[in-house]
Design an enzyme around this catalytic site. Structure first.
Site, mmCIF file in Angstrom:
data_model
loop_
_atom_site.group_PDB
_atom_site.id
_atom_site.type_symbol
_atom_site.label_atom_id
_atom_site.label_comp_id
_atom_site.label_asym_id
_atom_site.label_seq_id
_atom_site.Cartn_x
_atom_site.Cartn_y
_atom_site.Cartn_z
ATOM 1 N N GLY A 48 38.270 32.521 37.414
ATOM 2 C CA GLY A 48 37.626 33.243 36.343
ATOM 3 C C GLY A 48 38.777 33.221 35.190
ATOM 4 C CB CYS A 49 42.386 33.956 35.119
ATOM 5 S SG CYS A 49 41.980 35.674 35.823
ATOM 6 C CB THR A 50 41.332 28.666 35.439
ATOM 7 O OG1 THR A 50 42.518 28.945 36.130
ATOM 8 C CG2 THR A 50 41.325 27.194 34.938
#
Length: 159
Positions: A48-50
């Protein structure tokens, strides 16, 4: 642990100094004069953060043309942020807040729901600051996927 305090539109953004992925100190108040998007995320190199970081990367031209700079903040070590920036070709500062002191200032660390469980951690949030460092938008518990598109709409930029 109780829910963290929340910052609101119209209030000054708390000042801080953190180290970015290149080892440079970044002080928020030194960046006044340009609009700033601060986004807090859980952990570098997670799916998700990527996705969220790459969405910001892919929108940087449009955001910069509208006068915005982007800063990402996580509790990751500088070395991990350097690797994340290099591997994903991220061209905006990623700031390291390992003791979550800045997260605490912004109310972005505390209880949250993760896969139906209550856990303690970083609360994915975004703040839009005006040129004087006043919070224009305070968005808590945002979703990673589609967040940048939603933010661009809120800022009146093409989706």
């Amino acid at each position: 642990m109780t829910a963290p305090h929340r910052l609101e539109s119209g209030t000054p953004a708390p000042d801080f100094t953190l180290t970015d992925h290149e080892g440079t100190s970044v002080t928020l108040s030194a960046l006044r004069g340009q609009k700033t998007i601060l986004y807090f995320y859980g952990e570098a190199m997670t799916p998700g953060c990527t996705t969220q970081a790459c969405d910001f990367r892919d929108s940087l031209g449009e955001l910069a043309a509208a006068g915005y700079r982007v800063l990402g903040i996580s509790r990751d070590a500088v070395a991990k942020l350097e690797r994340f920036a290099r591997e994903e070709r991220l061209t905006f500062p990623l700031l390291s807040d390992p003791d979550h002191a800045v997260h605490d200032l912004y109310g972005t660390f505390g209880e949250k729901q993760l896969y139906g469980k209550t856990v303690i951690g970083a609360i994915r949030s975004t703040f839009v600051l005006d040129e004087a460092g006043i919070i224009e938008l305070a968005l808590y518990n945002v979703k990673a996927t589609g967040h940048v598109t939603m933010l661009r709409k809120k800022l009146g930029l093409a989706a």
